[in-house]
Design a protein around this motif. Sequence first.
Motif, PDB file in Angstrom:
ATOM      1  N   TYR B   5      23.982   1.605  70.633  1.00 43.85           N
ATOM      2  CA  TYR B   5      23.633  -0.254  71.371  1.00 43.85           C
ATOM      3  C   TYR B   5      23.996  -0.805  70.027  1.00 43.85           C
ATOM      4  O   TYR B   5      24.263  -1.780  69.687  1.00 43.85           O
ATOM      5  CB  TYR B   5      23.329  -0.240  72.410  1.00 43.85           C
ATOM      6  CG  TYR B   5      23.884  -1.733  73.374  1.00 43.85           C
ATOM      7  CD1 TYR B   5      24.071  -1.661  74.482  1.00 43.85           C
ATOM      8  CD2 TYR B   5      22.670  -2.953  72.873  1.00 43.85           C
ATOM      9  CE1 TYR B   5      24.393  -2.720  75.429  1.00 43.85           C
ATOM     10  CE2 TYR B   5      23.313  -3.665  73.400  1.00 43.85           C
ATOM     11  CZ  TYR B   5      24.035  -4.254  75.154  1.00 43.85           C
ATOM     12  OH  TYR B   5      23.838  -5.265  75.302  1.00 43.85           O
ATOM     13  N   GLU B  58      21.461  -0.017  78.153  1.00 41.61           N
ATOM     14  CA  GLU B  58      22.660  -0.853  78.634  1.00 41.61           C
ATOM     15  C   GLU B  58      21.754  -1.147  80.387  1.00 41.61           C
ATOM     16  O   GLU B  58      21.532  -2.090  80.214  1.00 41.61           O
ATOM     17  CB  GLU B  58      23.379   0.034  79.353  1.00 41.61           C
ATOM     18  CG  GLU B  58      24.598   0.456  78.407  1.00 41.61           C
ATOM     19  CD  GLU B  58      25.708  -1.101  78.356  1.00 41.61           C
ATOM     20  OE1 GLU B  58      24.885  -1.902  78.399  1.00 41.61           O
ATOM     21  OE2 GLU B  58      26.707  -0.895  77.037  1.00 41.61           O
ATOM     22  N   GLU B  88      26.039  -4.208  82.694  1.00 46.10           N
ATOM     23  CA  GLU B  88      25.013  -3.596  82.263  1.00 46.10           C
ATOM     24  C   GLU B  88      25.158  -2.277  83.070  1.00 46.10           C
ATOM     25  O   GLU B  88      24.964  -0.872  82.149  1.00 46.10           O
ATOM     26  CB  GLU B  88      23.993  -4.157  82.083  1.00 46.10           C
ATOM     27  CG  GLU B  88      24.340  -5.928  81.305  1.00 46.10           C
ATOM     28  CD  GLU B  88      25.216  -5.672  80.002  1.00 46.10           C
ATOM     29  OE1 GLU B  88      25.906  -4.363  80.168  1.00 46.10           O
ATOM     30  OE2 GLU B  88      25.701  -7.063  79.191  1.00 46.10           O
ATOM     31  N   HIS B  91      27.683   0.351  82.941  1.00 40.87           N
ATOM     32  CA  HIS B  91      28.179   0.752  81.492  1.00 40.87           C
ATOM     33  C   HIS B  91      27.187   1.620  81.542  1.00 40.87           C
ATOM     34  O   HIS B  91      27.431   2.984  81.205  1.00 40.87           O
ATOM     35  CB  HIS B  91      27.715  -0.480  80.445  1.00 40.87           C
ATOM     36  CG  HIS B  91      28.758  -1.839  80.285  1.00 40.87           C
ATOM     37  ND1 HIS B  91      28.649  -2.720  79.753  1.00 40.87           N
ATOM     38  CD2 HIS B  91      29.826  -2.124  80.913  1.00 40.87           C
ATOM     39  CE1 HIS B  91      29.208  -3.805  79.815  1.00 40.87           C
ATOM     40  NE2 HIS B  91      30.341  -3.209  80.687  1.00 40.87           N
ATOM     41  N   VAL B 167      33.689  -0.667  78.766  1.00 43.80           N
ATOM     42  CA  VAL B 167      32.308  -1.243  77.849  1.00 43.80           C
ATOM     43  C   VAL B 167      33.357  -2.475  77.631  1.00 43.80           C
ATOM     44  O   VAL B 167      32.571  -3.350  77.643  1.00 43.80           O
ATOM     45  CB  VAL B 167      31.564  -0.051  77.261  1.00 43.80           C
ATOM     46  CG1 VAL B 167      30.706  -0.959  76.658  1.00 43.80           C
ATOM     47  CG2 VAL B 167      31.378   0.960  77.973  1.00 43.80           C
ATOM     48  N   GLU B 171      32.370  -6.754  77.780  1.00 45.09           N
ATOM     49  CA  GLU B 171      31.354  -6.998  76.706  1.00 45.09           C
ATOM     50  C   GLU B 171      31.589  -8.980  76.228  1.00 45.09           C
ATOM     51  O   GLU B 171      31.050  -9.660  76.033  1.00 45.09           O
ATOM     52  CB  GLU B 171      30.922  -6.360  75.452  1.00 45.09           C
ATOM     53  CG  GLU B 171      29.812  -5.302  75.699  1.00 45.09           C
ATOM     54  CD  GLU B 171      28.560  -5.545  76.560  1.00 45.09           C
ATOM     55  OE1 GLU B 171      28.454  -6.262  77.233  1.00 45.09           O
ATOM     56  OE2 GLU B 171      27.429  -3.855  76.657  1.00 45.09           O
TER      57      GLU B 171
HETATM   58 FE   LIG Z   1      26.967  -3.541  78.194  1.00 43.82          FE
END
Ligand SMILES: [Fe+2]
Lengths: 273, 335
Positions: B5, B58, B88, B91, B167, B171
């Motif tokens: 991330y 996430e 999220e 995800h 994802v 995003e």
């Molecule tokens: Fe995310």
Amino acid sequence: MTTPPSSSSPPLRSSAEQLGRDPGRPGAGLTAYVLGLADDALVSAQRMGWWISRAPQLEEDVALANIGLDQLGQARTLLAYAGEIEGDGRSEDDLAYLRDEREFRNVWLVERAQTDFGVAMARLLVFSAWQRELYGALASSTDATLAGVAGKAVKEVAYHLDHASHWVVRLGDGTEESHARMQAALDAEWPFVPELFEPVDAALVAEGVAVDPVALRPAVLARIEAVVAEATLAVPQVAPAVGGGRRGLHTEEMGYLLAEMQHLARSHPGATW
Amino acid sequence: MASVYGNDFGARAETSSDEPQSFLDLLAGEGRVEPRDEMPDAYRRTLVRQIAQHAHSEIIGMQPEGNWISRAPSLRRKAILMAKVQDEAGHGLYLYAAAETLGVDRADLLDQLHDGRQKYSSIFNYPTLTWADVGAIGWLVDGAAIVNQVPLCRCSYGPYARAMVRVCKEESFHQRQGFEILHTLSHGTPAQRAMAQDAVDRYWWPSLMMFGPPDDDSPNSAQSMAWGIKRFSNDDLRQRFVDMTVPQAEALGLTLPDPEIRWNEERGHYDFGEVDFTELFEVIKGHGPCNAQRMSHRVRAHEDGAWAREAASAYAQKQAQKQAEKQLVRTEGAA
Ligand SMILES: [Fe+2]
Ligand SMILES: [Fe+2]
């Protein structure tokens, strides 16, 4: 059904007048009815939002967000419609953020804080069973807008009911602990059931615009009781709460809910976001 | 540690000496490693750790923005924010599922998050103090995540790469929403504009730290690059983010809090000031403004939900048993 816009700026109102925004005005009954449905959905969505990041498992964060989003969507359409009927040019946001507590018309069932997953599911079971019958009937309202909103919403709340039913059954018929907790949750929410069936404006019902909540009672209770039985739980025998949400009388918790929800919007009068 | 991330976890490097030929062939041909393929243990462990930490990021990332759901200033913004925080969680689900293809399970990974054995991106240890922070997170944090994650769509491990494709689509939607929030604020009242500038002032440097320590200090990257997990160095990704973001800041009419930002014709990139990583390391060590709060929120949700999860599995067991009994009765009846 529409109302001509008021011709002059309204004088200062007494709090009694504010409740119904001039109850004598044509359309005031319909505005109040629509606001009741809108506020139920809005306040329920506000409470549902709390669960996102706090649910027992990740799938449930997703599901509760979904349900909250559906409710919020219903609230927005209904609030916009209420503003339109009222004819004072108030938007969905004006109605959500700038009304005071005594002007909100939601039932007590949806407004109290809840941090127990069993309570959340008991409440969702009751609320969605009620909304399922309500929207099912409202889909054939003589008011085309309400019929349209209800026709879409009935599919959403059928999913909510299904979701809540699954959890109530799993929790009721799960472990010894979950059985006890689920029964306690149901007992805690049960006093708030009767308020859902309080009569509404008889003229609106007669015109086929509104649905008579009294008539929904048997079907709603039958849905709930079937789930309660499958969950090996007992239908609570408790006295009803006083209620009064449809008249703008709320529990003390409502003020805090609104304070949190409205604070930012009210801190910047006239701003757009 | 390879790009996640954020790249800021500072986990130790793994290397591998014994790599099956089939694995080396797959990598050489830019093929995808699938769960049933042979792979070195170190590769598997590295991926588990990276994917788990990504998944944890996430779900912890739901908190700072979730903090504003109840207070969103319009119903439209409330709906968008609820949907974003829900994404999220989604995800997290994809990523835990990708990790599970490597032979671990989600419950175990969550335990490792809860007792501190595994980490999450430090960016989520910063607080969301105003509504504009929701915009800044969408624009900068999701923006940095995209720069980190787009290359992961070509990661050598198939399930991770495929999760990243889904994802990344979401995003970029988040990033646009964040930009739009800030754009509205910066074109709003003076108070709204000040709110937006303040949020960007606070989130700019932490966003740059999401790419991890400078390349000189990041000895772990080489192995991940060789494995096709990491494609670009921390500094390359950071530069890419700066190049993407500076023109967007101009479009917003907001100032990035770095007087050294200027276009360098020769390099074909924006120059920018030196990132002070001492702060990042303090936050990683647990001294950020919200480390304890984020963890206690997560652990409390997990503990408060234990009874419901236990009930669900007890119920499932009962149902399975009933089903088996019915089956038995039917078989005996037929015999
Ligand atoms: Fe995310
Ligand atoms: Fe995102």
